[in-house]
Scaffold this motif. Structure first.
Motif, PDB file in Angstrom:
ATOM      1  N   ASN A  95       0.747  -1.247  -0.022  1.00  0.00           N
ATOM      2  CA  ASN A  95       0.028  -0.141  -0.008  1.00  0.00           C
ATOM      3  C   ASN A  95       1.042   1.262   0.283  1.00  0.00           C
ATOM      4  O   ASN A  95       0.911   2.177   1.084  1.00  0.00           O
ATOM      5  N   PRO A  96       1.406   1.624  -1.194  1.00  0.00           N
ATOM      6  CA  PRO A  96       2.570   2.635  -1.175  1.00  0.00           C
ATOM      7  C   PRO A  96       2.029   4.002  -0.883  1.00  0.00           C
ATOM      8  O   PRO A  96       2.554   4.737  -0.400  1.00  0.00           O
ATOM      9  N   HIS A  97       0.619   4.226  -1.069  1.00  0.00           N
ATOM     10  CA  HIS A  97       0.073   5.614  -0.955  1.00  0.00           C
ATOM     11  C   HIS A  97      -0.272   5.877   0.714  1.00  0.00           C
ATOM     12  O   HIS A  97      -0.603   6.775   0.932  1.00  0.00           O
ATOM     13  N   GLY A  98      -0.412   4.707   1.383  1.00  0.00           N
ATOM     14  CA  GLY A  98      -0.660   5.021   2.857  1.00  0.00           C
ATOM     15  C   GLY A  98      -2.174   5.341   3.011  1.00  0.00           C
ATOM     16  O   GLY A  98      -2.312   6.122   3.766  1.00  0.00           O
ATOM     17  N   LEU A  99      -3.040   4.909   2.100  1.00  0.00           N
ATOM     18  CA  LEU A  99      -4.368   5.084   2.309  1.00  0.00           C
ATOM     19  C   LEU A  99      -5.349   3.801   2.102  1.00  0.00           C
ATOM     20  O   LEU A  99      -4.983   2.838   1.660  1.00  0.00           O
TER      21      LEU A  99
END
Length: 198
Positions: free
Chosen positions: A179-183
């Motif tokens: 989850n690279p966007h952290g959302l």
């Protein structure tokens, strides 16, 4: 008289020492503060090389990029969830990647599609499903989004085009490799999924 002048000289020497100590402390404090602010400013700047020519790029804060990151997260989630070739292992992998980006509401939709035979139908009919993002409406204050897309299902016999409208909310979570966007997408629902034409 001698004692009085000695006392004044001692007091003058003491005042000179105190003034020197205070002055040195002020200069050291100012120097440390200035160095820290310069280092902070320099960390915000990134130089990009194009051949031999350096270009200055500035690093933006999370607040400036939040809407862009949220829209990219929403679009990536829908691509993982709805771009499906007739390959069972690939479908499991992409839908599994999508599950890292949303809460249990996405898992419920996946299970409903599985129970209705959607994935097995794709594999048995050698269909290829793709989704094209038309637009994403995002409210920064409520963090609610509406995703408008077009789903294309290509089969050997015919092509099917459908409109897609989903909605949900976006929450912050720690960034991870999956989850690279952290959302995290929460309360995700499909409001519309109807046929357009053949």
């Amino acid at each position: 008289m001698l004692i009085k002048s000695l006392e004044q000289k001692t007091r003058l020497a003491m005042m000179t020492v105190m003034a020197t100590i205070i002055g040195c402390a002020a200069i050291c404090g100012f120097t440390v503060w200035r160095c820290v602010s310069l280092v902070t400013e320099e960390r915000k700047q990134i130089y990009i090389l194009d051949g031999d020519i350096p270009f200055l790029a500035e690093r933006a804060g999370l607040e400036a990029n939040f809407i862009m990151e949220a829209k990219a997260h929403i679009q990536l989630f829908h691509q993982y969830f709805f771009n499906l070739p007739p390959d069972n292992d690939y479908i499991k992998w992409t839908v599994g990647k999508a599950m890292y980006m949303a809460d249990g509401t996405a898992l419920k939709q996946k299970q409903a599609l599985d129970e209705n035979g959607f994935y097995s139908d794709i594999i048995s009919s050698s269909a290829v499903c793709t989704i094209i993002c038309d637009s994403i409406q995002f409210d920064e204050h409520t963090r609610k989004f509406s995703y408008y897309g077009t789903q294309i299902i290509k089969r050997r016999t015919r092509d099917l085009k459908r409109t897609m409208l989903t909605t949900g909310y976006v929450e912050n979570v720690p960034r991870t490799q999956n989850n690279p966007h952290g959302l995290m997408i929460t309360n995700w629902r499909t409001l519309e999924n109807k046929d357009l034409d053949y």
